[in-house]
Structures are given as C-alpha cells and as structure tokens.
Design an enzyme around this catalytic site. Structure first.
Site, PDB file in Angstrom:
ATOM      1  N   HIS A 105       0.628  -1.429  -0.338  1.00  0.00           N
ATOM      2  CA  HIS A 105       0.105  -0.063  -0.127  1.00  0.00           C
ATOM      3  C   HIS A 105       1.104   1.262   0.226  1.00  0.00           C
ATOM      4  O   HIS A 105       1.890   1.151   0.711  1.00  0.00           O
ATOM      5  CB  HIS A 105      -0.972   0.130   1.028  1.00  0.00           C
ATOM      6  CG  HIS A 105      -2.028  -1.087   1.034  1.00  0.00           C
ATOM      7  ND1 HIS A 105      -3.280  -1.261   0.548  1.00  0.00           N
ATOM      8  CD2 HIS A 105      -1.728  -2.506   1.704  1.00  0.00           C
ATOM      9  CE1 HIS A 105      -3.578  -2.382   0.577  1.00  0.00           C
ATOM     10  NE2 HIS A 105      -3.535  -2.881   2.049  1.00  0.00           N
ATOM     11  N   ILE A 168      15.126  -8.610   6.158  1.00  0.00           N
ATOM     12  CA  ILE A 168      15.372  -7.177   5.475  1.00  0.00           C
ATOM     13  C   ILE A 168      15.882  -7.055   4.700  1.00  0.00           C
ATOM     14  O   ILE A 168      16.289  -5.587   4.141  1.00  0.00           O
ATOM     15  CB  ILE A 168      14.482  -6.695   6.566  1.00  0.00           C
ATOM     16  CG1 ILE A 168      15.684  -6.288   7.445  1.00  0.00           C
ATOM     17  CG2 ILE A 168      13.427  -6.537   7.114  1.00  0.00           C
ATOM     18  CD1 ILE A 168      16.242  -5.174   8.312  1.00  0.00           C
ATOM     19  N   ARG A 169      17.437  -8.186   4.335  1.00  0.00           N
ATOM     20  CA  ARG A 169      18.680  -7.120   4.439  1.00  0.00           C
ATOM     21  C   ARG A 169      18.877  -8.770   3.044  1.00  0.00           C
ATOM     22  O   ARG A 169      18.869 -10.147   4.433  1.00  0.00           O
ATOM     23  CB  ARG A 169      19.696  -6.721   4.489  1.00  0.00           C
ATOM     24  CG  ARG A 169      19.636  -7.942   5.870  1.00  0.00           C
ATOM     25  CD  ARG A 169      21.088  -7.824   6.859  1.00  0.00           C
ATOM     26  NE  ARG A 169      20.326  -6.199   7.476  1.00  0.00           N
ATOM     27  CZ  ARG A 169      20.260  -6.277   8.653  1.00  0.00           C
ATOM     28  NH1 ARG A 169      20.019  -7.484   9.420  1.00  0.00           N
ATOM     29  NH2 ARG A 169      19.923  -5.204   9.222  1.00  0.00           N
ATOM     30  N   ARG A 186      25.124 -19.464  11.349  1.00  0.00           N
ATOM     31  CA  ARG A 186      26.299 -20.150  11.305  1.00  0.00           C
ATOM     32  C   ARG A 186      26.140 -20.334   9.794  1.00  0.00           C
ATOM     33  O   ARG A 186      25.176 -19.706   9.487  1.00  0.00           O
ATOM     34  CB  ARG A 186      26.246 -20.822  12.079  1.00  0.00           C
ATOM     35  CG  ARG A 186      24.904 -21.932  11.934  1.00  0.00           C
ATOM     36  CD  ARG A 186      24.598 -23.061  12.481  1.00  0.00           C
ATOM     37  NE  ARG A 186      23.527 -23.987  12.693  1.00  0.00           N
ATOM     38  CZ  ARG A 186      23.876 -24.921  11.226  1.00  0.00           C
ATOM     39  NH1 ARG A 186      24.695 -25.511  10.799  1.00  0.00           N
ATOM     40  NH2 ARG A 186      22.853 -25.895  11.127  1.00  0.00           N
TER      41      ARG A 186
END
Length: 194
Positions: A105, A168-169, A186
């Site tokens: 949105h 998010i990355r 790990r």
C-alpha cells in the site's frame, strides 16, 4: 450489509482465477489461490513437480512470480508481487509465510485510501507506486514457518531461514539466519552443501 462490489471481490479472491503457466506435473490443492490481476498467463509461472498450497498474487500495476522445479509453497503462505519474485529450484517455503516485493500500500495516507477505494470499486489499480524491489530466492533455500521476506532481498543458494524470522536484507549462500531482523547465526559446513 456488505456492498455488492466488495462481496464480488471477496468471492473472486476465494475462488482463484488460476491464470498462470503451470507445468503439467505441478500441483495445486483445494486451498491454492492464484490471483493474477494482470491477466497475463506468463506473469505467474510454476515449474515441474512444484506444489502450491498457498496464494500467489500479482498486482494490477505489474508483477511476476516465477517458481522453479520441485518447490513447495505451504498453506497460508502469500507471495505477492508488484515487480518480480523469482524462486529457484528445490526451494521449500513452509506455512504462514509472507513474501512481498513491494510495500503493498502507499505510505501516504491519502494515496493509501485512494488505492483502497479503487480496489473495492474496480480491482487493483493499474497505476500505483508501491516502492517495488525485486526479490530472489536462489536454489535449495529452506524457509521456516511464519517467516516474512521483504522487498529488495536476495537469499543465497542453500540458505536456511529460521521460523518466525523477518528478512530485511540479503542472506549469504549456505547460511542460517534467525530473528527480527534476521541475522546470520552460522554457516552450513561444506560437507552439508551437496
């Protein structure tokens, strides 16, 4: 009382307009939902021997979902694309996951309200800005239950995303990530990478 147009949209979403390109060995289930707001069969492509129990959706302004061979998309998992989501071969995505290549949105309240009004009146808008950024899951990725993968993320080959994580990355190949936001805890040893 629910307005007729909203009732129509709810029924349409539930019944699934299964417009896509699906290999003859790929399988849909009773609860599979394909919502192709673009109306182009090649906007959603599912490879050989893949099983989809969740929802695949392209927005009205764009989107492409490509799922490789021998993949699994679990129940209640939603993959929503406004630009491009590419899933490699042998990727297992568990239940209750969300993968978005956009904000879904507008961030501006007025624009968000206009988008909502258009969705309930005529369907997904053909012109909307949702900060779309491509998402890629390379081959052999495992995504645990209740994971969210956000726009602009590339998950490297053989990576494992722990249950409940928010990605998010980018995730390096053959690594295990967990948490919110997901962090590498790990690496998968070389002998377990085959």
């Amino acid at each position: 009382m629910i307005p007729d147009r909203l009732l129509y949209m709810i029924r349409r979403a539930g019944s699934s307009n299964r417009r896509c390109r699906k290999h003859k060995t790929a399988r849909f289930y009773r609860n599979t939902s394909i919502i192709n707001n673009l109306g182009q069969d090649n906007a959603i492509v599912i490879g050989a021997f893949s099983h989809v129990k969740g929802e695949l959706l392209t927005f009205g302004h764009g989107g492409a979902i490509k799922i490789g061979e021998y993949c699994y998309v679990g129940e209640n998992t939603r993959i929503w694309s406004g630009k491009s989501i590419t899933i490699g071969d042998r990727v297992l995505i568990s239940h209750n996951c969300n993968i978005f290549d956009n904000d879904t949105h507008p961030l501006n309240p007025r624009e968000r309200h206009e988008q909502f009004r258009e969705i309930i009146a005529t369907g997904h808008p053909r012109a909307v800005y949702l900060n779309d950024e491509e998402v890629v899951l390379e081959d052999d990725v495992l995504v645990g239950a209740n994971v969210s993968i956000l726009k602009g993320v590339k998950i490297g080959r053989g990576a494992v995303i722990g249950t409940g994580s928010v990605v998010i990355r980018d995730v390096p190949p053959f690594s295990v990530v967990v948490g919110n936001p997901a962090e590498v805890i790990r690496e998968i040893p070389p002998e377990d990478r085959q």
